[in-house]
Design a protein around this motif. Structure first.
Motif, PDB file in Angstrom:
ATOM      1  N   LEU A  49       0.836  -1.203   0.000  1.00  0.00           N
ATOM      2  CA  LEU A  49       0.000   0.000   0.000  1.00  0.00           C
ATOM      3  C   LEU A  49       0.868   1.250   0.000  1.00  0.00           C
ATOM      4  O   LEU A  49       0.659   2.166  -0.811  1.00  0.00           O
ATOM      5  CB  LEU A  49      -0.925   0.005   1.219  1.00  0.00           C
ATOM      6  CG  LEU A  49      -1.704   1.304   1.442  1.00  0.00           C
ATOM      7  CD1 LEU A  49      -2.695   1.540   0.305  1.00  0.00           C
ATOM      8  CD2 LEU A  49      -2.402   1.281   2.798  1.00  0.00           C
ATOM      9  N   ALA A  50       1.852   1.291   0.900  1.00  0.00           N
ATOM     10  CA  ALA A  50       2.733   2.459   0.986  1.00  0.00           C
ATOM     11  C   ALA A  50       3.470   2.685  -0.328  1.00  0.00           C
ATOM     12  O   ALA A  50       3.607   3.825  -0.803  1.00  0.00           O
ATOM     13  CB  ALA A  50       3.719   2.276   2.135  1.00  0.00           C
ATOM     14  N   GLU A  51       3.940   1.604  -0.929  1.00  0.00           N
ATOM     15  CA  GLU A  51       4.682   1.706  -2.194  1.00  0.00           C
ATOM     16  C   GLU A  51       3.812   2.256  -3.309  1.00  0.00           C
ATOM     17  O   GLU A  51       4.232   3.140  -4.078  1.00  0.00           O
ATOM     18  CB  GLU A  51       5.217   0.325  -2.569  1.00  0.00           C
ATOM     19  CG  GLU A  51       5.948   0.261  -3.891  1.00  0.00           C
ATOM     20  CD  GLU A  51       6.388  -1.146  -4.244  1.00  0.00           C
ATOM     21  OE1 GLU A  51       6.449  -1.456  -5.450  1.00  0.00           O
ATOM     22  OE2 GLU A  51       6.667  -1.936  -3.316  1.00  0.00           O
ATOM     23  N   ASN A  52       2.575   1.753  -3.414  1.00  0.00           N
ATOM     24  CA  ASN A  52       1.698   2.193  -4.492  1.00  0.00           C
ATOM     25  C   ASN A  52       1.150   3.588  -4.251  1.00  0.00           C
ATOM     26  O   ASN A  52       0.928   4.355  -5.208  1.00  0.00           O
ATOM     27  CB  ASN A  52       0.561   1.195  -4.695  1.00  0.00           C
ATOM     28  CG  ASN A  52       1.034  -0.069  -5.396  1.00  0.00           C
ATOM     29  OD1 ASN A  52       1.994  -0.043  -6.153  1.00  0.00           O
ATOM     30  ND2 ASN A  52       0.383  -1.189  -5.131  1.00  0.00           N
ATOM     31  N   LEU A  53       0.925   3.963  -3.005  1.00  0.00           N
ATOM     32  CA  LEU A  53       0.531   5.339  -2.702  1.00  0.00           C
ATOM     33  C   LEU A  53       1.619   6.305  -3.173  1.00  0.00           C
ATOM     34  O   LEU A  53       1.337   7.327  -3.816  1.00  0.00           O
ATOM     35  CB  LEU A  53       0.290   5.517  -1.207  1.00  0.00           C
ATOM     36  CG  LEU A  53      -1.013   4.952  -0.638  1.00  0.00           C
ATOM     37  CD1 LEU A  53      -0.964   4.969   0.887  1.00  0.00           C
ATOM     38  CD2 LEU A  53      -2.215   5.735  -1.129  1.00  0.00           C
ATOM     39  N   ARG A  62       4.326   7.582   8.546  1.00  0.00           N
ATOM     40  CA  ARG A  62       3.955   6.522   9.484  1.00  0.00           C
ATOM     41  C   ARG A  62       4.111   7.037  10.901  1.00  0.00           C
ATOM     42  O   ARG A  62       5.055   7.786  11.196  1.00  0.00           O
ATOM     43  CB  ARG A  62       4.829   5.282   9.293  1.00  0.00           C
ATOM     44  CG  ARG A  62       4.779   4.676   7.892  1.00  0.00           C
ATOM     45  CD  ARG A  62       5.859   3.622   7.755  1.00  0.00           C
ATOM     46  NE  ARG A  62       6.026   3.161   6.395  1.00  0.00           N
ATOM     47  CZ  ARG A  62       5.568   2.000   5.927  1.00  0.00           C
ATOM     48  NH1 ARG A  62       4.930   1.179   6.742  1.00  0.00           N
ATOM     49  NH2 ARG A  62       5.773   1.652   4.683  1.00  0.00           N
ATOM     50  N   CYS A  63       3.203   6.629  11.774  1.00  0.00           N
ATOM     51  CA  CYS A  63       3.349   6.990  13.184  1.00  0.00           C
ATOM     52  C   CYS A  63       2.439   6.114  14.036  1.00  0.00           C
ATOM     53  O   CYS A  63       1.619   5.355  13.521  1.00  0.00           O
ATOM     54  CB  CYS A  63       3.047   8.470  13.404  1.00  0.00           C
ATOM     55  SG  CYS A  63       1.305   8.894  13.428  1.00  0.00           S
ATOM     56  N   THR A  64       2.593   6.241  15.337  1.00  0.00           N
ATOM     57  CA  THR A  64       1.737   5.548  16.302  1.00  0.00           C
ATOM     58  C   THR A  64       0.670   6.522  16.784  1.00  0.00           C
ATOM     59  O   THR A  64       0.744   7.733  16.540  1.00  0.00           O
ATOM     60  CB  THR A  64       2.557   5.048  17.490  1.00  0.00           C
ATOM     61  OG1 THR A  64       3.193   6.169  18.123  1.00  0.00           O
ATOM     62  CG2 THR A  64       3.623   4.054  17.042  1.00  0.00           C
ATOM     63  N   CYS A 156      -4.962  12.385   5.000  1.00  0.00           N
ATOM     64  CA  CYS A 156      -5.841  11.248   5.297  1.00  0.00           C
ATOM     65  C   CYS A 156      -5.133  10.251   6.203  1.00  0.00           C
ATOM     66  O   CYS A 156      -3.993   9.854   5.935  1.00  0.00           O
ATOM     67  CB  CYS A 156      -6.260  10.562   3.998  1.00  0.00           C
ATOM     68  SG  CYS A 156      -7.451   9.219   4.222  1.00  0.00           S
ATOM     69  N   VAL A 157      -5.821   9.840   7.264  1.00  0.00           N
ATOM     70  CA  VAL A 157      -5.267   8.888   8.228  1.00  0.00           C
ATOM     71  C   VAL A 157      -5.848   7.497   7.972  1.00  0.00           C
ATOM     72  O   VAL A 157      -7.065   7.324   7.901  1.00  0.00           O
ATOM     73  CB  VAL A 157      -5.573   9.318   9.673  1.00  0.00           C
ATOM     74  CG1 VAL A 157      -5.034   8.298  10.665  1.00  0.00           C
ATOM     75  CG2 VAL A 157      -4.983  10.707   9.952  1.00  0.00           C
ATOM     76  N   VAL A 158      -4.954   6.515   7.818  1.00  0.00           N
ATOM     77  CA  VAL A 158      -5.358   5.124   7.589  1.00  0.00           C
ATOM     78  C   VAL A 158      -4.888   4.289   8.768  1.00  0.00           C
ATOM     79  O   VAL A 158      -3.689   4.264   9.084  1.00  0.00           O
ATOM     80  CB  VAL A 158      -4.746   4.569   6.289  1.00  0.00           C
ATOM     81  CG1 VAL A 158      -5.170   3.117   6.080  1.00  0.00           C
ATOM     82  CG2 VAL A 158      -5.141   5.422   5.101  1.00  0.00           C
ATOM     83  N   ARG A 159      -5.788   3.606   9.412  1.00  0.00           N
ATOM     84  CA  ARG A 159      -5.422   2.745  10.538  1.00  0.00           C
ATOM     85  C   ARG A 159      -4.911   1.408   9.996  1.00  0.00           C
ATOM     86  O   ARG A 159      -5.619   0.733   9.255  1.00  0.00           O
ATOM     87  CB  ARG A 159      -6.615   2.528  11.459  1.00  0.00           C
ATOM     88  CG  ARG A 159      -7.069   3.787  12.194  1.00  0.00           C
ATOM     89  CD  ARG A 159      -8.274   3.504  13.081  1.00  0.00           C
ATOM     90  NE  ARG A 159      -8.594   4.631  13.924  1.00  0.00           N
ATOM     91  CZ  ARG A 159      -9.369   5.651  13.566  1.00  0.00           C
ATOM     92  NH1 ARG A 159      -9.902   5.668  12.354  1.00  0.00           N
ATOM     93  NH2 ARG A 159      -9.611   6.646  14.406  1.00  0.00           N
ATOM     94  N   ILE A 210      -1.232   9.233   6.263  1.00  0.00           N
ATOM     95  CA  ILE A 210      -0.575   8.797   7.485  1.00  0.00           C
ATOM     96  C   ILE A 210      -1.019   7.366   7.783  1.00  0.00           C
ATOM     97  O   ILE A 210      -2.217   7.110   7.965  1.00  0.00           O
ATOM     98  CB  ILE A 210      -0.932   9.711   8.673  1.00  0.00           C
ATOM     99  CG1 ILE A 210      -0.452  11.138   8.422  1.00  0.00           C
ATOM    100  CG2 ILE A 210      -0.324   9.162   9.972  1.00  0.00           C
ATOM    101  CD1 ILE A 210      -0.850  12.114   9.504  1.00  0.00           C
ATOM    102  N   LEU A 211      -0.075   6.440   7.791  1.00  0.00           N
ATOM    103  CA  LEU A 211      -0.373   5.059   8.162  1.00  0.00           C
ATOM    104  C   LEU A 211      -0.220   4.971   9.674  1.00  0.00           C
ATOM    105  O   LEU A 211       0.889   5.027  10.219  1.00  0.00           O
ATOM    106  CB  LEU A 211       0.591   4.115   7.439  1.00  0.00           C
ATOM    107  CG  LEU A 211       0.575   4.214   5.904  1.00  0.00           C
ATOM    108  CD1 LEU A 211       1.550   3.207   5.298  1.00  0.00           C
ATOM    109  CD2 LEU A 211      -0.834   4.005   5.357  1.00  0.00           C
ATOM    110  N   LEU A 212      -1.355   4.843  10.340  1.00  0.00           N
ATOM    111  CA  LEU A 212      -1.397   4.916  11.803  1.00  0.00           C
ATOM    112  C   LEU A 212      -1.405   3.524  12.411  1.00  0.00           C
ATOM    113  O   LEU A 212      -2.342   2.747  12.225  1.00  0.00           O
ATOM    114  CB  LEU A 212      -2.663   5.684  12.236  1.00  0.00           C
ATOM    115  CG  LEU A 212      -2.896   5.812  13.737  1.00  0.00           C
ATOM    116  CD1 LEU A 212      -1.783   6.606  14.401  1.00  0.00           C
ATOM    117  CD2 LEU A 212      -4.265   6.444  13.989  1.00  0.00           C
TER     118      LEU A 212
END
Length: 215
Positions: A49-53, A62-64, A156-159, A210-212
């Motif tokens: 997902l990160a690569e294609n985004l 990325r974060c917590t 946009c935040v993605v969990r 943001i991949l949360l």
């Protein structure tokens, strides 16, 4: 014959073996197509997902959960954003302490008013790894479609991993067809016959995701 007559004639020929009175909802459709391509672990799906985004020119972070407000504040500050549009039911802690004016989505807001907003912050319904696509369905943390189609910057935040799936067939059962679905693959872009790419014609020129983890 007109083009319309030709099309209708082809439809009639294709339906010659259908019993009269049969309705589409009475017929089961075989869905034996491949639902995902290849075997991937959860971590590999998130990485895809990160690569294609990124391939679609989205900016990926990325974060917590504990670090999310600080990251959002920093990203908005780096853009020089003075206002951020948020859905009514977005977690208020996401923009707490950022010092940036929070603009509530109003039904009476005009396109001109929305265009004056510097950034918009939302969650998402599901993210599709194979296509690098974010899907919004107007949920509580996403708001109406128009708030992500007018402002120039969408954050946009993605969990992860719970909102990430591998393929479109895996995403569809999570989505209700009567919801206002918005499928986003990178910043708004189009190109003419010369293949000159233009961004921001019908949506944000900048998409940050943001991949949360650990939410």
């Amino acid at each position: 014959m007109s083009s319309r007559d030709v099309v209708l004639a082809r439809v009639r020929r294709a339906l010659t073996d259908v019993p009269r009175g049969e309705r589409p909802d009475e017929v089961s459709v075989a869905r034996d197509y491949r639902r995902v391509h290849g075997a991937r672990t959860t971590e590999q799906t998130v990485e895809l997902l990160a690569e294609n985004l990124a391939d679609y020119r989205a900016l990926v972070h990325r974060c917590t959960a504990g670090a999310l407000p600080e990251l959002i504040g920093r990203l908005l500050a780096e853009r020089g954003a003075r206002t951020v549009l948020v859905p009514p039911d977005l977690d208020a802690s996401w923009v707490a302490g950022s010092g940036i004016t929070r603009v509530e989505d109003r039904a009476s807001a005009t396109p001109r008013e929305l265009d004056a907003v510097d950034s918009v912050l939302t969650g998402c319904a599901v993210a599709i790894a194979e296509t690098g696509t974010l899907v919004l369905d107007g949920g509580p943390d996403q708001g109406r479609r128009r708030i992500t189609l007018v402002p120039d910057h969408h954050l946009c935040v993605v969990r992860v991993p719970e909102q990430v799936v591998g393929s479109v067939p895996q995403a569809l059962p999570r989505l209700a067809p009567d919801r206002p679905l918005t499928w986003i693959s990178g910043p708004s872009a189009t190109s003419d016959i010369e293949l000159d790419r233009v961004e921001g014609v019908h949506g944000p020129r900048t998409l940050e995701v943001i991949l949360l983890a650990g939410s």
